[in-house]
Scaffold this active site. Sequence first.
Site, mmCIF file in Angstrom:
data_model
loop_
_atom_site.group_PDB
_atom_site.id
_atom_site.type_symbol
_atom_site.label_atom_id
_atom_site.label_comp_id
_atom_site.label_asym_id
_atom_site.label_seq_id
_atom_site.Cartn_x
_atom_site.Cartn_y
_atom_site.Cartn_z
ATOM 1 N N THR B 178 0.853 -1.182 0.000
ATOM 2 C CA THR B 178 0.000 0.000 0.000
ATOM 3 C C THR B 178 0.889 1.232 0.000
ATOM 4 O OG1 THR B 178 -1.816 -1.104 1.118
ATOM 5 C CG2 THR B 178 -1.784 1.287 1.242
ATOM 6 N N PHE B 180 1.299 4.983 0.891
ATOM 7 C CA PHE B 180 0.731 5.996 1.775
ATOM 8 C C PHE B 180 1.291 7.372 1.416
ATOM 9 C CE2 PHE B 180 0.174 2.161 4.260
ATOM 10 C CZ PHE B 180 -1.015 2.373 4.933
#
Lengths: 292, 292
Positions: B178, B180
Site C-alpha cells: 500500500t 501511503f
Amino acid sequence: MSPSSNPSVAFQGELGAFSEMAARTYFHEGVTVVPLPGFPQIFQAVENKTCTHCIVPIENSLMGSIHENYDLLLKHNLQIVGELKLRIVHNLIVNPGTRLEDIRHIFSQPPALAQCSEFIRSLGHAEAVVDYDTAGAVKRVKKTGARDIAAIASAQAAVDYDLDILREGIENNHQNFTRFLVVARQAVEVNSEDPAKTSIVFTMENVPGALFKSLGAFALRDIDLLKIESRPLDRRPWEYTFYLDFEGHLGQDRCAQAVEHLKQLVSFLKILGSYKQGETAEGKARKKRMDP
Amino acid sequence: MSPSSNPSVAFQGELGAFSEMAARTYFHEGVTVVPLPGFPQIFQAVENKTCTHCIVPIENSLMGSIHENYDLLLKHNLQIVGELKLRIVHNLIVNPGTRLEDIRHIFSQPPALAQCSEFIRSLGHAEAVVDYDTAGAVKRVKKTGARDIAAIASAQAAVDYDLDILREGIENNHQNFTRFLVVARQAVEVNSEDPAKTSIVFTMENVPGALFKSLGAFALRDIDLLKIESRPLDRRPWEYTFYLDFEGHLGQDRCAQAVEHLKQLVSFLKILGSYKQGETAEGKARKKRMDP
C-alpha cells in the site's frame, strides 16, 4: 446484442450474483448462466469450451480496476466481445415475515458490506458477517429460515431464492457502477454503425517520453482514448504495464495501423479485443418488494 | 525523513492500524499518532491544526487506487509532503493460550478478510466476521479474552494490545503493497539530492489527442511520468479526470514550466504536492511471535 444464438455464460459466484444480473442484462432471453467459484475457473470454462462466454467485472467506479481480471485476460488466449456498465444496487434480503428491528446478523461479501456500512451502522443492532459471495449469503438466509438474519445482494438473488427484499438501494453511494466485460474464444466483428472500443495491454521501459510517444500512435490518427491506467509493479520497478482502451475497432485501418505503430515502441503488447461500447444499465431482475 | 520536529499524525482507524505502522515507519521516533474514525476526519484534523500531518493510503498494488482519498485531496487545501510504500503483512492475532484448532471466528476489515481468504478457508472450522477496522478487531479479541476467536491485523496491533501473533504473513499474495501519502498544511522544500515526485490532478474535455498534448508538456521537457490513471466519471462522461505523478519537484524550472504549459491545455488542474519519492518498507513494529 447477443453475438451467438444459444450462449452459455460462466460467471464467478453463486446464482443471484451481480455477475448473473450482468449476464442476463447483456444477453437478454435464452441465455444459460453457469455459476463457478472463482475467476480463473470462468476463463477456463470458455477456453475448454464448457461455455461460449464468461462475464468478468473489470472496473468499479468507487474502487478502481480489478487487477486480478486483467491478469487473467493476459494469461488466457480469449477475446473481449462486449461490455456492460451495471449500476450496483444493494438490497436487504430476508425470509418472509422478518422485521427490520429483529435483524441481528447481516451476511454478505466484504465489498458489499463495506458499501452498505452506513445502513448497517444506522440499524445499531445488527452485526455484519462475511460470506464469500453476496448470493451465497442469500442462500444461507434461505437455508436457515431464520427471521433474525438478512443478506445484502442483488435483486436477482431475491428472485433466484424466492425471498423478500426488505430494503432496496441500501448502498452508501448510489453512483456505484461496475463495468463488466463479455469474453469469448473468437473475436467478433463490430457493426460499423455501433460505437466501438478496443482494449489493449502493453509494457514498456520507464524512460522519459516513452508513454508520450506511445500515445502519439493514437493522437496522430485522431483516435480517442477511453481509459488509461499504469499498473504499479513493485517487482519490476523499471518497467510499466499500461491498460489502454481506445475508440474504434481493429477492422478500421487507422486503428490497426495505430496498434502496429505502437508495437514498434513497446516491449510487449496484447490485444484484448474490439467490441461495441457498453450501455449503462440498472440491471434486469423481476423485482419483489414488500409493502412498507 | 521527518520534516517537522514534533509531528502529530492523524490516521484513519484504531491504534494498531496499518496506517499507524506507516506513520511510525515514516516518522521514526518521537511521533504522536492520533487515531480518528474516518478519512474526512484526518484531513480536517490537519486543516484545523489539531495535527501537523495525516497519513493517507492512496493506492494498493492488488486493488488499485483509493478514489475516496483522491477526492479528499481535491477538496482540502493541503499538500502532499511525503510518501511510503508499506508491504501489507497480515497476522493472525489471539489471546495468549489460543490454539489454531480452537478458533471459530476470525474478525477483521473486509479487504483484510478477502486478502487472507485462502488461509481462512484452509482452517475449515473458522468463520470470517467483519469488523470496521483491522485493529478494532484486535481490540475486540483482547476485550473478550476468548480463546476461540482471532483477529487479522498488523504486527503493530499485536504490540499495541499486547496479544500474541499465532501465524504471521497469512495473506494470499505476499506482493501486496500500500502506498501511503503524508499530508500537511504547507508544501515542503525537496532536498535537491533526493529523487522527487510531484502529484497533480487535472480534468479535460474528451477530444482526440487531448491527453497526448497534455503529456507533451512533460515529454518535451524530458520529465518522466511515474503514474497515470483516468478516473471513470459516469456522471460527466464528456469529461475525464486524470491522476498524474511525475518525476521532479516544482522548485525545478522545467517542472514548474511543464505545469504552466499543462494549465493552458486543461479545464482544471490542482497541484497535490512535491515530495521525496518514498521507500518500500516492511513496516516497523516490535514483533512478538509464539514458538511453534
